[in-house]
Design a protein around this motif. Structure first.
Motif, short mmCIF file in Angstrom:
data_model
loop_
_atom_site.label_atom_id
_atom_site.label_comp_id
_atom_site.label_asym_id
_atom_site.label_seq_id
_atom_site.Cartn_x
_atom_site.Cartn_y
_atom_site.Cartn_z
N THR A 43 0.70 -0.88 -0.71
CA THR A 43 -0.22 -0.16 -0.09
C THR A 43 1.02 1.65 -0.37
O THR A 43 0.78 2.09 -0.65
CB THR A 43 -0.48 0.32 1.34
N ARG A 44 1.63 1.25 0.45
CA ARG A 44 2.47 2.64 0.79
C ARG A 44 3.41 2.65 -0.42
O ARG A 44 3.43 3.42 -0.94
CB ARG A 44 3.87 2.03 1.98
N TRP A 45 4.12 1.83 -0.90
CA TRP A 45 4.70 1.53 -2.28
C TRP A 45 4.02 1.71 -3.17
O TRP A 45 4.23 3.08 -3.86
CB TRP A 45 5.31 0.14 -2.41
N TYR A 46 2.68 2.19 -3.54
CA TYR A 46 1.64 2.37 -4.79
C TYR A 46 1.28 3.33 -4.49
O TYR A 46 1.26 3.76 -5.72
CB TYR A 46 0.97 0.86 -5.06
N LEU B 94 4.19 5.47 -5.88
CA LEU B 94 4.32 5.51 -7.05
C LEU B 94 3.14 6.68 -7.80
O LEU B 94 3.32 7.10 -8.49
CB LEU B 94 4.12 4.00 -7.64
N LEU B 95 1.49 6.15 -7.51
CA LEU B 95 0.14 6.36 -8.01
C LEU B 95 0.29 8.15 -7.34
O LEU B 95 -0.50 8.93 -8.08
CB LEU B 95 -0.46 5.55 -7.67
N GLU C 261 -8.03 -0.70 -2.06
CA GLU C 261 -7.48 -0.21 -3.81
C GLU C 261 -8.24 1.37 -4.05
O GLU C 261 -8.25 1.73 -3.62
CB GLU C 261 -9.94 -0.77 -4.43
N PHE C 262 -7.11 1.24 -5.61
CA PHE C 262 -6.91 2.84 -6.06
C PHE C 262 -7.85 2.62 -7.13
O PHE C 262 -8.42 2.04 -7.34
CB PHE C 262 -5.81 2.54 -6.17
N ARG C 263 -8.50 4.24 -7.18
CA ARG C 263 -8.86 4.39 -8.66
C ARG C 263 -7.86 5.00 -8.97
O ARG C 263 -7.51 6.34 -8.80
CB ARG C 263 -10.09 5.26 -7.95
N ILE C 264 -7.37 4.79 -10.51
CA ILE C 264 -6.84 5.95 -11.15
C ILE C 264 -6.39 6.36 -12.36
O ILE C 264 -7.53 5.26 -13.08
CB ILE C 264 -4.72 4.72 -11.08
#
Length: 142
Positions: free
Chosen positions: A21-24, A27-28, A47-50
């Motif tokens: 979660t921290r890494w993404y 990144l995002l 979950e991310f929305r990208i």
């Protein structure tokens, strides 16, 4: 009606969900919009929305993976459109991803690269002129 209408959710697996979660998030540039822990369901999914279409990128604790799913590297390569493949690849590597395939020209207007994230998932990046054509046709953007 088309059988496959569009990507709904891409799920990745991680042995260490908090680290993933921290890494993404780094990144995002965004935090996940949903966490099973925050919803009172225990730690196990974020979950991310990208992107231009707000696609869902989910990360699931590997303990919930379907039986028989490989725990090693591998799987399908999903390519995310980026405007600068070389620059994005450099950033991914700086964040600790491992090179899988370097910048590769696939034809005029199609450039790819891929990495293994620190959690064993394949992450593809691509400049895809057709993506921009479709995006431009929907909202006039380019």
């Amino acid at each position: 009606m088309s059988t496959l209408r569009g990507m709904s959710t891409l799920n990745l697996w991680a042995d260490d969900l908090r680290a993933a979660t921290r890494w993404y998030s780094e990144l995002l540039g965004v935090e996940p919009y949903f966490s099973s822990e925050a919803a009172g369901r225990g730690a196990g999914y974020v979950e991310f929305r990208i992107g231009d279409h707000q696609h869902e990128l989910g990360i699931i604790d590997r303990r919930f993976a379907p039986a028989g799913l490989t725990t090693g590297r591998g799987g399908a390569v999903v390519y995310w459109h980026v405007d600068d493949v070389a620059g994005t690849l450099t950033r991914l590597l700086a964040l600790g991803a491992e090179l899988l395939e370097g910048v590769t020209e696939r034809g005029p207007g199609f450039v790819t690269a891929s990495v293994i994230d620190p959690f064993g998932n394949v992450l593809g990046i691509m400049f895809n002129r057709h993506y921009l054509d479709v995006l431009g046709g929907r909202d006039g953007a380019r």
